[in-house]
Design an enzyme around this catalytic site. Structure first.
Site, short mmCIF file in Angstrom:
data_model
loop_
_atom_site.label_atom_id
_atom_site.label_comp_id
_atom_site.label_asym_id
_atom_site.label_seq_id
_atom_site.Cartn_x
_atom_site.Cartn_y
_atom_site.Cartn_z
N CYS A 98 -9.85 4.17 -21.95
CA CYS A 98 -11.08 3.77 -22.62
C CYS A 98 -11.97 2.94 -21.70
O CYS A 98 -11.49 2.15 -20.90
CB CYS A 98 -10.75 2.93 -23.85
SG CYS A 98 -9.74 3.78 -25.06
N ILE A 136 -6.33 -2.46 -10.36
CA ILE A 136 -4.88 -2.37 -10.12
C ILE A 136 -4.52 -3.12 -8.84
O ILE A 136 -3.48 -2.90 -8.25
CB ILE A 136 -4.38 -0.91 -10.09
CG1 ILE A 136 -5.03 -0.11 -8.98
CG2 ILE A 136 -4.59 -0.23 -11.43
CD1 ILE A 136 -4.30 1.19 -8.68
N ASP A 137 -5.41 -4.05 -8.44
CA ASP A 137 -5.15 -4.80 -7.21
C ASP A 137 -3.88 -5.64 -7.30
O ASP A 137 -3.16 -5.80 -6.31
CB ASP A 137 -6.36 -5.66 -6.81
CG ASP A 137 -6.83 -6.56 -7.94
OD1 ASP A 137 -6.59 -6.21 -9.10
OD2 ASP A 137 -7.45 -7.60 -7.67
#
Length: 317
Positions: free
Chosen positions: A57, A64-65
């Site tokens: 969404c 995603i570091d």
């Protein structure tokens, strides 16, 4: 390459011993946010993973570091190319990882990779959500050695291999909470839940004028429909869940007085407000705060759900 059998509506049997391919990229995986969990799982077991970047969404950025930082700390090389996260390691070594921000995804992903790394991994400032605890319990039932899930420090001693298991997943607190809020005008018993996981939602329902009775594995919501204004701020568990925010705003939209909802997790979570105002709601959004002036009732209109949680929220309205 795994073999998956659906035994019945509530049971699935998975045999992962046939997995040959560590590249996961198709239209389905690109649509979901949970695709990134395959990185930690494959990296732990096969020391290599190529997984499409997460979709899901559009409620704000989902960096995603922190995941990558954890994998690199364990000795993996991680690159992003052609829309894939490519992670590889000669071997994974246990290490000390401090998460700059509380992240459910990063906590679970690092936990999976660390389960089969060499030595001991410590995750500090870990997420404490019920499903983090559930994943840890599941991995432990397969032979992993994870301690401290549910607190902000998780300690993992890597094992050489995991074995088969049978496991029942906990009831989902967001689904349960959604039914509870849908009941905020009647008398409804929601069964097969863990009331402890629902305390933040329960507290706000009580503040809004509902009566809530807790049982061992059920909650009962009793309401005469006369709701009061209150203030809500979304926070990591045990705070009020961001995934309950649109549903709560719908309830406060017909509560007397002025309520505020502050969204501190996802910056783009108020897209449903425009849809709700088309049905008569009086809501103004200023940066990350929704100011809600209660109206007597909603009217019917054709609306669009901008994201997953907005769907049931508009349904409740």
């Amino acid at each position: 390459g795994a073999m998956v059998d659906r035994i019945d509506a509530h049971t699935v049997k998975i045999n992962g011993s046939f997995i040959k391919d560590v590249t996961v990229d198709n239209e389905f995986i690109r649509r979901i946010r949970a695709s990134y969990y395959l990185i930690g799982a494959l990296l732990g077991k096969y020391k290599k993973a190529e997984v499409a970047l997460p979709g899901g969404c559009d409620i704000g950025s989902r960096p995603i570091d922190l995941h990558i930082k954890g994998f690199r700390a364990m000795g993996a090389e991680v690159d992003i190319a052609h829309g894939l996260v490519i992670a590889e390691a000669e071997k994974l070594n246990g290490t000390h990882i401090y998460l700059d921000k509380v992240s459910v995804g990063a906590t679970i992903n690092i936990m999976m990779a660390a389960s089969m790394a060499e030595g001991k991994t410590v995750i500090e400032n870990a997420a404490k959500e019920p499903h983090v605890v559930d994943v840890a319990n599941f991995l432990n039932s397969m032979g992993a050695n994870i301690r401290g899930a549910g607190t902000d420090v998780i300690r993992i001693v890597g094992v050489e291999k995991l074995h088969k298991t049978e496991y029942s997943v906990i009831p989902d607190q967001i689904e349960a909470g959604t039914f509870m809020l849908a009941a905020a005008g009647g008398d409804v018993l929601v069964k097969d839940v863990i009331p402890k996981h629902l305390e933040a939602t329960t507290a706000k329902l009580v503040e809004a004028g509902c009566k809530v009775e807790e049982f061992d594995d059920a909650v009962r919501i009793i309401s005469d429909g006369k709701l009061h204004h209150t203030q809500v701020t979304t926070l990591p568990y045990p705070g009020f869940p961001t995934d309950m925010q649109p549903q709560m705003a719908v309830i406060l939209g017909i509560a007397e007085g002025t309520s505020t909802v502050t969204e501190s997790i996802f910056e783009n979570r108020f897209k449903y407000v425009d849809e709700l105002t088309r049905r008569g709601a009086n809501i103004k959004v200023e940066s990350n705060i929704a100011i809600i002036n209660g109206v007597a009732r909603y009217t019917g209109a054709r609306v669009n759900a901008p994201d997953l949680r907005a769907g049931p929220a508009l349904g409740i309205a």
